[in-house]
Design a protein around this motif. Structure first.
Motif, short mmCIF file in Angstrom:
data_model
loop_
_atom_site.label_atom_id
_atom_site.label_comp_id
_atom_site.label_asym_id
_atom_site.label_seq_id
_atom_site.Cartn_x
_atom_site.Cartn_y
_atom_site.Cartn_z
N TYR A 202 25.26 54.85 -22.81
CA TYR A 202 25.54 53.59 -23.49
C TYR A 202 24.23 52.95 -23.98
O TYR A 202 23.20 53.01 -23.28
CB TYR A 202 26.26 52.62 -22.55
CG TYR A 202 27.66 53.05 -22.19
CD1 TYR A 202 28.05 53.20 -20.87
CD2 TYR A 202 28.60 53.30 -23.19
CE1 TYR A 202 29.34 53.60 -20.54
CE2 TYR A 202 29.88 53.69 -22.88
CZ TYR A 202 30.25 53.85 -21.56
OH TYR A 202 31.53 54.25 -21.24
N PRO A 203 24.24 52.32 -25.15
CA PRO A 203 23.01 51.70 -25.69
C PRO A 203 22.52 50.55 -24.82
O PRO A 203 23.32 49.75 -24.33
CB PRO A 203 23.43 51.21 -27.08
CG PRO A 203 24.91 51.00 -26.98
CD PRO A 203 25.41 52.07 -26.04
N THR A 204 21.22 50.49 -24.61
CA THR A 204 20.61 49.39 -23.84
C THR A 204 20.52 48.15 -24.73
O THR A 204 20.64 48.25 -25.96
CB THR A 204 19.20 49.78 -23.38
OG1 THR A 204 18.38 49.99 -24.54
CG2 THR A 204 19.22 51.04 -22.52
N PRO A 205 20.28 46.97 -24.16
CA PRO A 205 20.14 45.76 -24.98
C PRO A 205 19.09 45.86 -26.07
O PRO A 205 19.31 45.41 -27.19
CB PRO A 205 19.78 44.69 -23.94
CG PRO A 205 20.47 45.14 -22.70
CD PRO A 205 20.34 46.64 -22.72
N SER A 206 17.93 46.47 -25.75
CA SER A 206 16.87 46.57 -26.78
C SER A 206 17.27 47.55 -27.88
O SER A 206 16.92 47.35 -29.05
CB SER A 206 15.55 46.99 -26.13
OG SER A 206 15.68 48.22 -25.45
N GLN A 207 18.03 48.61 -27.53
CA GLN A 207 18.52 49.54 -28.54
C GLN A 207 19.54 48.86 -29.44
O GLN A 207 19.52 49.03 -30.67
CB GLN A 207 19.13 50.77 -27.88
CG GLN A 207 18.11 51.74 -27.30
CD GLN A 207 18.76 52.90 -26.59
OE1 GLN A 207 19.83 52.76 -25.99
NE2 GLN A 207 18.13 54.07 -26.67
N ALA A 208 20.44 48.08 -28.84
CA ALA A 208 21.47 47.38 -29.62
C ALA A 208 20.85 46.36 -30.57
O ALA A 208 21.37 46.12 -31.66
CB ALA A 208 22.45 46.68 -28.68
N ALA A 209 19.71 45.78 -30.16
CA ALA A 209 19.02 44.79 -31.00
C ALA A 209 18.16 45.44 -32.07
O ALA A 209 17.62 44.76 -32.93
CB ALA A 209 18.16 43.87 -30.13
N GLY A 210 18.01 46.78 -31.99
CA GLY A 210 17.23 47.50 -32.98
C GLY A 210 15.74 47.27 -32.86
O GLY A 210 15.01 47.32 -33.86
N LYS A 211 15.25 47.01 -31.64
CA LYS A 211 13.83 46.73 -31.45
C LYS A 211 13.01 48.00 -31.52
O LYS A 211 13.48 49.08 -31.17
CB LYS A 211 13.60 46.05 -30.10
CG LYS A 211 14.20 44.66 -29.99
CD LYS A 211 13.91 44.05 -28.63
CE LYS A 211 14.49 42.65 -28.53
NZ LYS A 211 14.25 42.05 -27.20
N LYS A 212 11.77 47.85 -32.00
CA LYS A 212 10.86 48.99 -32.01
C LYS A 212 10.51 49.39 -30.59
O LYS A 212 10.35 48.55 -29.71
CB LYS A 212 9.56 48.62 -32.77
CG LYS A 212 9.77 48.39 -34.26
CD LYS A 212 8.44 48.03 -34.92
CE LYS A 212 8.62 47.77 -36.41
NZ LYS A 212 7.34 47.40 -37.06
N ASN A 213 10.34 50.69 -30.36
CA ASN A 213 10.01 51.21 -29.02
C ASN A 213 10.99 50.71 -27.97
O ASN A 213 10.60 50.34 -26.86
CB ASN A 213 8.58 50.83 -28.63
CG ASN A 213 7.56 51.32 -29.64
OD1 ASN A 213 7.65 52.45 -30.11
ND2 ASN A 213 6.59 50.49 -29.96
N SER A 214 12.27 50.65 -28.33
CA SER A 214 13.28 50.12 -27.41
C SER A 214 13.46 51.04 -26.20
O SER A 214 13.33 52.26 -26.30
CB SER A 214 14.62 49.96 -28.13
OG SER A 214 15.02 51.18 -28.72
N ALA A 215 13.75 50.41 -25.05
CA ALA A 215 13.95 51.17 -23.82
C ALA A 215 15.28 51.92 -23.89
O ALA A 215 16.30 51.37 -24.30
CB ALA A 215 13.96 50.22 -22.63
N SER A 216 15.25 53.18 -23.48
CA SER A 216 16.47 54.00 -23.54
C SER A 216 17.16 54.09 -22.18
O SER A 216 18.21 54.70 -22.06
CB SER A 216 16.12 55.40 -24.03
OG SER A 216 15.17 56.01 -23.16
N ILE A 217 16.56 53.48 -21.17
CA ILE A 217 17.09 53.58 -19.81
C ILE A 217 17.52 52.21 -19.30
O ILE A 217 16.79 51.22 -19.44
CB ILE A 217 16.04 54.19 -18.86
CG1 ILE A 217 15.72 55.63 -19.28
CG2 ILE A 217 16.53 54.17 -17.42
CD1 ILE A 217 14.62 56.27 -18.47
N TRP A 218 18.69 52.16 -18.69
CA TRP A 218 19.15 50.95 -18.03
C TRP A 218 18.45 50.82 -16.69
O TRP A 218 18.31 51.81 -15.95
CB TRP A 218 20.66 51.01 -17.80
CG TRP A 218 21.49 50.79 -19.03
CD1 TRP A 218 21.89 51.75 -19.92
CD2 TRP A 218 22.02 49.54 -19.50
NE1 TRP A 218 22.62 51.17 -20.92
CE2 TRP A 218 22.73 49.82 -20.69
CE3 TRP A 218 21.97 48.24 -19.03
CZ2 TRP A 218 23.40 48.83 -21.41
CZ3 TRP A 218 22.62 47.25 -19.75
CH2 TRP A 218 23.33 47.54 -20.93
#
Length: 469
Positions: A202-218
């Motif tokens: 499932y997408p993490t909050p930073s991935q859902a927000a489309g942030k650069k270098n977003s964390a892929s791990i909960w």
């Protein structure tokens, strides 16, 4: 005249991007009208006064070393730098390379004005920036009191429909929020919830927000933050870090009902009461050399293990582990080696003893000796008075008795100081002997000598010391 141009806006909002385009067009025409040559346009889109995160400005200063341009043009000093000290350093750097600096709005030209004028303009820009910051804070405070969200990205599980209102996202993120609360009420802990979300991808909050270098791990901290956030019951809580925390009820449609949320808070509170921390010898300084995670102590095995491996499994880190006793022996052995290779025991002992001697003998004992000598001279003068018949026998005996009493007191005081000095000298010798033997180590010594310890899968141990070798 070869010109480098620097343009900057504060945010990446669409209107600001338009401003960048306007600035570029303006400078292209400005340079063309004067028959100058445009070398390159450097740009930054960022907030804040510091220059350290401005890639465009850093690139400009780096290229200035190549002698590829003779002038730097920018719209205003505030676009270039709002911090007086940083601005002066940059201008001096350009000046040292014979590069001219000009601003259009301020009318500043480094060939016509000195540093005083530039400092004055920079100070004005910095003050204006601070005033603007205060106005922005005040504006956000007013928005918060009206129940409007000040964040740039909507909380996970929500979407913005305009600059004032948010609604549930009606996508996978809203489903994940409901799933997190449901799993917790089923009795699953924060680590297990995070692990399941990671396994499902499932997408993490930073991935859902489309942030650069977003964390892929909960992580468990993210799960706790979501479970504790009243936003999901329709309440807006802002300014949490300031003295004036603002709470506005029922500002948006909830994803989680109030009964569910309150039950989760009750369980979180109970869980916190049961949790207690045990400090072990290497707690806080031991990290996995493979992934950089902190290592956890397993009491049943008396072993430190990679935190990510322990909680997430081998899929996320093959990890490192090591017995506490084994690690203690390795650290003692390496510390002993470093000490013996870099410190001369006799020299160290001599220096410390010399320092103690200067402080104790040179100051305290010296003063007492001086006092005793003065009393002896006083005693001689009293004898002279008796010989010259200036005083009678009775007064003589009285004065001599008093002087000798003071001499005795000072001699006893000096004897105690010498004894104390000798005992301290022996204690220092014992401490130094202990350092060079280094057969064991406690938490106090470890924190003084060691900054970080990395343990790798192959059992290699890398120690970062608090001192330079």
């Amino acid at each position: 005249m070869r010109c480098a141009v620097y343009v900057r806006v504060s945010t990446d909002m669409e209107t600001q991007k338009t401003s960048i385009a306007h600035q570029k067009n303006y400078f292209e025409k400005y340079i063309e009208d004067r028959n100058w040559k445009l070398y390159k346009i450097y740009q930054d889109i960022e907030s804040g006064r510091s220059i350290k995160n401005r890639d465009g400005l850093q690139a400009l200063m780096e290229d200035s070393k190549k002698n590829d341009f003779d002038m730097v043009l920018t719209k205003s000093i505030s676009r270039f730098a709002r911090n007086t000290l940083e601005g002066l350093i940059l201008i001096r750097d350009l000046k040292s390379k014979n590069i001219r600096f000009m601003t259009i709005e301020d009318g500043f030209d480094s060939e016509e004005y000195d540093e005083f004028m530039f400092t004055l303009l920079l100070s004005i820009a910095q003050k204006e920036s601070e005033k603007m910051s205060e106005r922005i804070k005040f504006g956000k405070l007013c928005r918060a009191k009206k129940g409007y969200y000040n964040g740039s990205n909507a909380p996970y599980g929500y979407k913005k429909i305009d600059k004032y209102n948010m609604v549930p996202a009606e996508d996978i993120t809203e489903f994940v929020i409901r799933k997190i609360f449901s799993m917790y009420l089923e009795g699953k802990g924060l680590y297990k919830i995070a692990k399941e979300l990671n396994n499902q991808g499932y997408p993490t909050p930073s991935q859902a927000a489309g942030k650069k270098n977003s964390a892929s791990i909960w992580h468990q901290s993210t799960i706790r933050k979501i479970l504790s956030n009243r936003f999901y019951v329709g309440d807006m809580i802002q300014n949490k870090k300031s003295q004036e925390m603002i709470i506005v009820r029922n500002t948006h449609k909830p994803i989680i009902d109030l009964v569910t949320f309150e039950e989760v808070q009750r369980r979180l509170k109970e869980k916190r009461k049961k949790v207690f921390k045990t400090s072990h010898l290497f707690s806080g300084i031991l990290v996995c050399g493979e992934c950089g995670s902190s290592m956890h102590y397993k009491k049943d095995k008396e072993t430190y293990i990679c935190g990510k491996l322990n909680k997430m499994g081998k899929k996320y880190c093959q990890g490192a582990y090591i017995k506490e006793e084994v690690l203690k022996k390795i650290v003692c052995r390496q510390l002993k080696k470093v000490i013996h290779e870099n410190i001369c025991k006799n020299k160290l002992l001599k220096e410390i003893q010399s320092e103690i001697k200067i402080k104790d003998e040179g100051v305290h004992i010296g003063k007492i000796n001086k006092k005793i000598n003065e009393l002896e001279r006083k005693k001689d003068r009293v004898v002279d008075l008796l010989i010259d018949e200036m005083i009678d026998q009775k007064i003589y005996l009285k004065k001599i008795k008093k002087i000798e009493g003071e001499i005795k007191i000072n001699e006893e005081y000096m004897e105690n100081i010498v004894k104390k000095f000798t005992n301290r000298k022996m204690a220092i010798e014992n401490i130094i002997d202990g350092i060079f033997i280094m057969d064991t180590i406690d938490t106090l010594d470890l924190n003084k000598l060691v900054q970080k310890i990395k343990v790798f899968k192959n059992k290699e141990v890398l120690i970062e010391y608090t001192f330079q070798i």
